[in-house]
Design a protein around this motif. Structure first.
Motif, PDB file in Angstrom:
ATOM      1  N   TYR A   1      38.936  43.385  42.243  1.00 37.71           N
ATOM      2  CA  TYR A   1      38.626  42.762  40.960  1.00 37.71           C
ATOM      3  C   TYR A   1      39.470  43.349  39.827  1.00 37.71           C
TER       4      TYR A   1
ATOM      5  N   GLU B   1      35.602  39.388  32.991  1.00 44.63           N
ATOM      6  CA  GLU B   1      34.159  39.198  32.980  1.00 44.63           C
ATOM      7  C   GLU B   1      33.797  38.331  31.775  1.00 44.63           C
TER       8      GLU B   1
ATOM      9  N   HIS C   1      27.751  41.602  43.040  1.00 47.98           N
ATOM     10  CA  HIS C   1      29.168  41.240  43.104  1.00 47.98           C
ATOM     11  C   HIS C   1      29.870  41.889  44.298  1.00 47.98           C
TER      12      HIS C   1
ATOM     13  N   ILE D   1      32.125  37.603  37.147  1.00 46.44           N
ATOM     14  CA  ILE D   1      33.526  37.949  37.338  1.00 46.44           C
ATOM     15  C   ILE D   1      34.255  36.640  37.622  1.00 46.44           C
TER      16      ILE D   1
END
Length: 399
Positions: free
Chosen positions: A77, A94, A57, A102
């Motif tokens: 995030y 999530e 990620h 995500i």
């Protein structure tokens, strides 16, 4: 399903370039919107436990934006828009999409269909002791965000059959949408109640399944640029019949693509202008949405891609975490990287001929700089005659 008459006929090259632009690899990156812009643009960024250069990620925004700081990625995030503003509402959540992903916070309502499906699930593999679920919810309500360990002890392994009762309960609450992951601490989820973490305007399951599916099909088409029904279904792991039920009124338009052999659908906005601009040269996570679906990757790039981390070592062909190299809109090789102190080690390199050497060297040097390595060492090159040109190119690039 009867496919409508195509609105456009695309060459294989046109489809490839549309896909690259849709995924953020063709044209100038939108640096002003940064990591959050990448997340919104892609619609889903896959998570995985493996960390070689960095976790997947982190690699996904890096591949599009360049050397964005790893803390910047995490903050984008999970941190609230205005630091210190209670409650701390993240920009992402999530959930189960293509895999564990995500997702942009504004898409919470559109996963109501999946939350309902989990709640209606007739059986679970994990036994849940009586009262444990309610106890976990009560503890989160009283104490605020907690890890599974803080909730009552996660077991040492990651296997679901060895989870503690509280871990089973909180993961089930996550699937139901009563609990969300508001941050990753290392690789541990930090759980909180959805009512505290999800903005009030988004915290509902009012959309029916059809509306949810229509939105996700549309998003998948936008993120892919152009794709077959199977491509679109795979993006958020929908069933073929779910896609069939809504694709006609999703806003996507039917097209044909040279050599694909199956009907395809495109984002109409992607057809309005010819994809142009600068190509990114970069290492790709094996879990990057540009290449996460193997059949599509072979169809678009003529490149067979397989993650070998879970293949016995003696049976690996390209290496534990072989990262495809993107350059000039093509996949031109693979690198299986490792880190030894401040040296990035290319354990195994596969090159698509001599012309790929400069691009692979550039990708290695940029990746090394990003992870604070000061040196690059090449071990094995599948075509031995290309090892020396690659080492020379690396010396030139770093010297």
């Amino acid at each position: 399903m009867t496919t409508p008459h195509p609105t456009a006929d695309l060459s294989a090259d046109e489809a490839r370039r549309i896909a690259l632009r849709a995924q953020g690899f063709l044209g100038a990156p939108d640096r002003r919107s940064g990591v959050r812009g990448v997340l919104r643009h892609l619609g889903a960024i896959q998570l995985d436990t493996i960390s070689v250069l960095a976790r997947s990620h982190e690699l996904v925004p890096y591949a599009r934006l360049g050397a964005v700081g790893r803390k910047t990625v995490e903050d984008a995030y999970w941190k609230p828009a205005i630091p210190g503003t209670p409650p701390a509402r993240p920009h992402a959540f999530e959930y189960w999409s293509h895999a564990a992903c995500i997702l942009p916070i504004e898409e919470w309502p559109h996963f109501a269909f999946r939350r309902r499906a989990y709640r209606d699930r007739p059986h679970w593999n994990q036994e849940l002791p009586d009262g444990t679920y309610d106890q976990v919810i009560k503890q989160l309500r009283a104490e605020g965000p907690l890890t599974a360990t803080e909730l009552g002890g996660a077991k040492k392994t990651n296997d679901w059959w060895d989870w503690s009762g509280s871990k089973v309960a909180v993961e089930r609450a996550l699937m139901y949408g009563e609990v969300v992951c508001v941050e990753r601490r290392g690789w541990k989820r930090l759980y909180d109640l959805a009512e505290r973490a999800i903005p009030e305007a988004l915290l509902h399951d009012e959309l029916d399944d059809r509306e949810c599916l229509r939105r996700l099909v549309r998003l998948a088409g936008q993120s892919l640029g152009v794709g077959t029904r199977a491509d679109i279904a795979d993006y958020h792991r929908l069933k073929a019949e779910q896609v069939d039920a809504v694709i006609a009124d999703s806003g996507l338009v039917p097209v044909t693509v040279e050599g694909w052999g199956k009907p395809a659908w495109a984002d109409p906005a992607a057809l309005e202008t010819t994809p142009r601009g600068r190509h990114r040269t970069t290492l790709l996570s094996p879990f990057d949405s540009l290449i996460w679906e193997r059949a599509r990757t072979e169809r678009i790039f003529g490149f067979t891609h397989r993650l070998e981390a879970y293949v016995p070592k003696q049976k690996r062909i390209h290496g534990y975490f072989a990262m495809p190299v993107l350059a000039g809109g093509r996949l031109v090789g693979r690198v299986d990287p490792a880190r030894e102190g401040r040296t990035l080690v290319a354990r195994q390199v596969t090159l698509d001929g001599p012309k790929a050497v400069p691009a692979v060297a550039q990708a290695l040097v940029e990746a090394a700089t990003w992870v604070d390595c000061t040196d690059v060492r090449v071990e094995r090159v599948d075509a031995p005659g290309l090892r020396e040109p690659l080492v020379s190119e690396l010396a030139r690039a770093t010297g």
